[in-house]
Design a protein around this motif. Structure first.
Motif, PDB file in Angstrom:
ATOM      1  N   HIS A 298       0.830  -1.212   0.017  1.00 39.09           N
ATOM      2  CA  HIS A 298       0.080  -0.447  -0.169  1.00 39.09           C
ATOM      3  C   HIS A 298       0.860   1.251   0.016  1.00 39.09           C
TER       4      HIS A 298
ATOM      5  N   ALA B 288       1.835   2.046  -3.604  1.00 40.25           N
ATOM      6  CA  ALA B 288       0.730   2.525  -4.689  1.00 40.25           C
ATOM      7  C   ALA B 288       0.458   4.118  -4.049  1.00 40.25           C
TER       8      ALA B 288
ATOM      9  N   GLU C 189      -7.585  -7.138   0.830  1.00 41.78           N
ATOM     10  CA  GLU C 189      -6.891  -6.545  -0.147  1.00 41.78           C
ATOM     11  C   GLU C 189      -7.574  -6.040  -1.715  1.00 41.78           C
ATOM     12  N   ALA C 190      -8.377  -6.896  -2.051  1.00 38.14           N
ATOM     13  CA  ALA C 190      -9.218  -6.739  -3.229  1.00 38.14           C
ATOM     14  C   ALA C 190     -10.122  -5.839  -3.064  1.00 38.14           C
TER      15      ALA C 190
ATOM     16  N   GLU D 253      -8.642  -2.409  -2.625  1.00 37.72           N
ATOM     17  CA  GLU D 253      -8.215  -2.000  -3.947  1.00 37.72           C
ATOM     18  C   GLU D 253      -9.559  -1.368  -4.781  1.00 37.72           C
ATOM     19  N   GLU D 254     -10.540  -2.045  -4.637  1.00 33.68           N
ATOM     20  CA  GLU D 254     -11.945  -1.624  -5.351  1.00 33.68           C
ATOM     21  C   GLU D 254     -12.525  -0.295  -4.667  1.00 33.68           C
TER      22      GLU D 254
ATOM     23  N   LEU E  11     -10.747   1.938  -3.440  1.00 31.34           N
ATOM     24  CA  LEU E  11      -9.616   3.151  -3.894  1.00 31.34           C
ATOM     25  C   LEU E  11      -9.934   3.434  -5.417  1.00 31.34           C
ATOM     26  N   ARG E  12     -10.365   2.487  -6.070  1.00 30.07           N
ATOM     27  CA  ARG E  12     -10.739   2.744  -7.365  1.00 30.07           C
ATOM     28  C   ARG E  12     -11.977   3.299  -7.713  1.00 30.07           C
TER      29      ARG E  12
END
Length: 350
Positions: A206, A209, A254-255, A258-259, A261-262
């Motif tokens: 993280h 990123a 984690e997935a 990320e979603e 964040l997106r």
């Protein structure tokens, strides 16, 4: 950093210089309506700082004396500290005050032993700034000591500022583009330390990123945004491990992260997990409180009787909170109340 003009107005008597206990400070008249609140506060603050510095040397020696008494007790006493505590009682010194002075003495020894701080510069520090300097990194200690040696007054503000600057400019977590802009003062250095502190809480994946995001758009707004995202990420990761509803299922954290964040809803996702953690904690506390009031109600009811009708009535009025169904109304009398009912299942009942 030169002393302020307000502080220069404070006059120390010759008796202070000669080591007397007498201290003469020029203070503003609290009934003077001509002086502004700002100027009054400035002069009072300046006077306070002078008192802080004058007492610093004597408090350091008080700490060294107390440390000697304490260490003597450790070496030749029973090892329980009773002799030290007795000595404090005789001197009418609280234990917390004693250890505060000892901490000050330890700070003095730390700063003087490294050779950066001159003994004559100690009086340039406030007490709290002195202790915080001793607790700072060696490089920060050197910077602050050099500043104090030049005659500059050192308060907690200066210590914090120099610490933040050093952390921001030396940390590997800060992208080179940001360091360059901080060096040419395009970005204030005070924004770097919070970024570093929040990023340190995150796993490396993280960190990378967020660092990439900052490198692509290295300006102050992005720095603030990424710092906030790092803060929310840390909350998310910390709270998610405490929520049974999450750990009981095979959730790919984690997935999902990320979603979020997106989609730009990281703050909402983090707050949702935090609220879930708080709700589970509230449920656990509710259950233990419910069981406790059941036990207390039963005990008081058994102890009461015909001779204590008011006490018996008190117990009976709380019966609604001791049964399987708890009921309470939310809302004021002027608003439409909402009735909340909770059914409690006692595992002892099978």
């Amino acid at each position: 950093m030169a002393q302020s003009s307000v502080e220069s107005q404070i006059v120390l008597s010759d008796a202070v210089v000669e080591g007397s206990n007498e201290l003469n400070l020029k203070l503003p008249d609290p009934e003077d309506e001509i002086i502004s609140d700002f100027d009054f506060q400035q002069q009072v603050n300046a006077a306070w700082l002078v008192c802080d510095r004058i007492n610093l040397q004597s408090d350091i020696w008080r700490g060294r004396i107390l440390r000697a008494v304490r260490d003597r007790e450790k070496h030749s006493g029973e090892g329980r500290g009773t002799g030290f505590l007795h000595w404090l009682q005789e001197q009418e010194i609280s234990k917390s005050q004693a250890y505060s002075w000892i901490e000050l003495a330890n700070s003095a020894d730390t700063l003087l032993e490294n050779g950066h701080l001159e003994a004559s510069a100690i009086d340039n520090f406030s007490k709290r700034a002195f202790v915080e300097t001793a607790q700072a990194a060696p490089e920060v200690q050197q910077l602050i000591s050099e500043t104090a040696n030049q005659g500059t007054a050192i308060t907690r503000r200066e210590v914090q500022q120099l610490t933040d600057e050093w952390v921001g400019m030396t940390s590997d977590l800060v992208p080179a583009e940001i360091k360059a802009k901080a060096a040419d003062q395009t970005i204030p250095t005070r924004y770097l330390a919070p970024f570093v502190r929040e990023l340190e809480k995150l796993p490396e994946v993280h960190q990378s990123a967020l660092q990439e995001s900052l490198s692509e758009d290295p300006d102050i707004d992005t720095l603030k945004q990424v710092t906030n995202e790092a803060k929310q990420l840390a909350k998310y990761l910390s709270a998610s491990t405490e929520v049974q509803a999450i750990t009981a299922h095979s959730i790919d954290l984690e997935a999902s992260l990320e979603e979020a964040l997106r989609l730009g809803c990281l703050n909402s996702a983090a707050d949702m997990v935090n609220q879930a953690a708080q709700l589970e904690q509230t449920i656990a506390k509710l259950y233990t409180t419910w069981r406790r009031i059941q036990r207390l109600s039963g005990k008081v009811y058994a102890d009461s009787g015909a001779s204590t009708p008011n006490l018996r009535s008190l117990v009976q009025s709380l019966e609604g909170l001791c049964g399987e169904v708890l009921e309470i109304e939310l809302g004021s009398q002027s608003a439409q109340p909402i009735t909340v009912r909770l059914k409690m299942l006692n595992p002892d009942d099978g």
